[in-house]
Design a protein around this motif. Structure first.
Motif, PDB file in Angstrom:
ATOM      1  N   ASP A   1       0.813  -1.216   0.000  1.00 41.30           N
ATOM      2  CA  ASP A   1       0.000   0.000   0.000  1.00 41.30           C
ATOM      3  C   ASP A   1       0.846   1.265   0.000  1.00 41.30           C
ATOM      4  O   ASP A   1       0.345   2.355   0.296  1.00 41.30           O
ATOM      5  N   ASP A   2       2.152   1.127  -0.307  1.00 39.97           N
ATOM      6  CA  ASP A   2       3.001   2.300  -0.497  1.00 39.97           C
ATOM      7  C   ASP A   2       3.968   2.030  -1.648  1.00 39.97           C
ATOM      8  O   ASP A   2       3.918   0.980  -2.299  1.00 39.97           O
ATOM      9  N   ALA A   3       4.870   2.967  -1.879  1.00 40.92           N
ATOM     10  CA  ALA A   3       5.746   2.889  -3.053  1.00 40.92           C
ATOM     11  C   ALA A   3       6.808   1.809  -2.946  1.00 40.92           C
ATOM     12  O   ALA A   3       7.453   1.478  -3.946  1.00 40.92           O
TER      13      ALA A   3
ATOM     14  N   LEU B   1      -7.937   3.402  -7.723  1.00 42.65           N
ATOM     15  CA  LEU B   1      -6.865   2.733  -6.975  1.00 42.65           C
ATOM     16  C   LEU B   1      -5.789   3.740  -6.567  1.00 42.65           C
ATOM     17  O   LEU B   1      -5.666   4.808  -7.166  1.00 42.65           O
ATOM     18  N   GLY B   2      -5.021   3.397  -5.535  1.00 40.04           N
ATOM     19  CA  GLY B   2      -4.006   4.325  -5.075  1.00 40.04           C
ATOM     20  C   GLY B   2      -3.109   3.730  -4.023  1.00 40.04           C
ATOM     21  O   GLY B   2      -3.420   2.697  -3.421  1.00 40.04           O
ATOM     22  N   HIS B   3      -1.974   4.387  -3.813  1.00 40.80           N
ATOM     23  CA  HIS B   3      -1.034   3.990  -2.755  1.00 40.80           C
ATOM     24  C   HIS B   3      -0.262   5.219  -2.297  1.00 40.80           C
ATOM     25  O   HIS B   3      -0.244   6.255  -2.966  1.00 40.80           O
ATOM     26  N   VAL B   4       0.379   5.111  -1.138  1.00 47.40           N
ATOM     27  CA  VAL B   4       1.135   6.223  -0.561  1.00 47.40           C
ATOM     28  C   VAL B   4       2.479   6.357  -1.270  1.00 47.40           C
ATOM     29  O   VAL B   4       3.233   5.389  -1.372  1.00 47.40           O
ATOM     30  N   ALA B   5       2.772   7.572  -1.737  1.00 51.37           N
ATOM     31  CA  ALA B   5       4.069   7.846  -2.360  1.00 51.37           C
ATOM     32  C   ALA B   5       5.088   8.278  -1.311  1.00 51.37           C
ATOM     33  O   ALA B   5       6.250   7.872  -1.348  1.00 51.37           O
ATOM     34  N   TRP B   6       4.656   9.131  -0.383  1.00 51.96           N
ATOM     35  CA  TRP B   6       5.498   9.521   0.747  1.00 51.96           C
ATOM     36  C   TRP B   6       4.608   9.910   1.922  1.00 51.96           C
ATOM     37  O   TRP B   6       3.437  10.230   1.744  1.00 51.96           O
TER      38      TRP B   6
END
Length: 299
Positions: free
Chosen positions: A88-90, A193-198
């Motif tokens: 769920d992140d980069a 859809l999405g995820h944490v970049a920072w």
């Protein structure tokens, strides 16, 4: 005769502005070494790729960690649209993609569902325990888990900026929140859809990232009086509780685990902390004019 603990009896808080690329445990270890302290812990884990305030408790301050952990925290983060990842992140591998991109109206309509009392399922790669093991350990072994949803209070979730590839958000929430889960669930709600970049934690309870030391500063001042001078009092970890003053006799009684008469009143049954000459003596419950201790401080 008991075995002597390694290090010195250092008590208080050291606030670190954690960089990306290190674990919270590694930061605690560095601070403990730099202060040659007997005991250390932290109030709230940050992911290795996350930055921001990590409050490190030393000595007797570790007894106040639960109160800081329970306090509100603020996160600034960027969500990238178009893909979910295994973490769920980069840092994870892409598992699903989408060509959908939400507009400003769609985002404004979706955000209210993520405020107030909500439920969220922790990421597969998280510190949640599953039958005695950490979820992140099981995830690394390829185990897929059906993690239970958890309650979370989100006081505020606001849009900072938006562009064609994602958004920057700021969230203030209570204990146990996963920003990565917010990014994942928001992306699903918008169909993109999405995820944490920072991710950066800007403050936690009474502690702010901008007032913290960098790891480089901790290392440069290691084993010197300059670093000890940056210690904050353990009493800051009790900032959300009512302070009740006690006299010297009551302070002695409290330190031995006995009730101590209060010099001022509080609400019956209220959790409070007793102080003598400004120093924390105990945390306990106020009843019938006295503080009944549950934790005592020996400093």
């Amino acid at each position: 005769m008991g075995r002597r603990k390694k290090g010195n009896p250092v008590h208080g808080w050291m606030i670190v502005d954690k960089p990306a690329g290190v674990t919270s445990t590694q930061v605690v270890g560095k601070v403990r070494w730099a202060l040659d302290a007997q005991k250390a812990g932290h109030a709230g884990t940050l992911d290795p790729d996350a930055t921001g305030v990590l409050a490190v408790a030393l000595g007797e301050a570790t007894k106040t960690v639960p109160f800081v952990t329970d306090a509100l925290k603020c996160y600034r983060f960027r969500v990238v649209w178009g893909a979910e990842t295994s973490t769920d992140d980069a840092s994870g591998t892409v598992t699903t993609t989408s060509d959908v991109r939400p507009d400003a109206d769609a985002l404004s309509a979706a955000l209210p569902a993520f405020r107030g009392d909500i439920r969220q399922v922790p990421p597969q790669v998280s510190a949640v325990k599953v039958e005695g093991e950490r979820a992140y350990d099981l995830a690394r072994e390829g185990v897929e888990m059906d993690l239970a949803a958890r309650d979370l209070f989100v006081e505020r979730l606001e849009l900072i900026s938006q562009d064609g590839t994602g958004v920057e958000l700021e969230m203030v929430c209570g204990k146990g929140g996963y920003v990565r889960a917010i990014a994942r669930d928001l992306g699903r709600a918008l169909g993109c859809l999405g995820h944490v970049a920072w991710l950066r934690r800007t403050w936690s309870g009474p502690f702010e990232a901008d007032a913290g030391l960098s790891l480089e500063e901790v290392e440069a001042m290691a084993r010197t009086p300059d670093l000890h001078a940056r210690l904050l009092p353990l009493e800051l970890g009790l900032h959300g509780l009512t302070e009740i003053a006690v006299n010297e006799i009551s302070a002695t009684r409290l330190r031995h685990g006995n009730p101590g008469d209060a010099l001022q009143g509080a609400n019956y049954g209220e959790t409070c902390w007793a102080s003598h000459q400004g120093r924390a003596v105990a945390v306990g419950t106020y009843r019938a004019g006295a503080v009944h201790p549950s934790k005592v401080f020996q400093t």
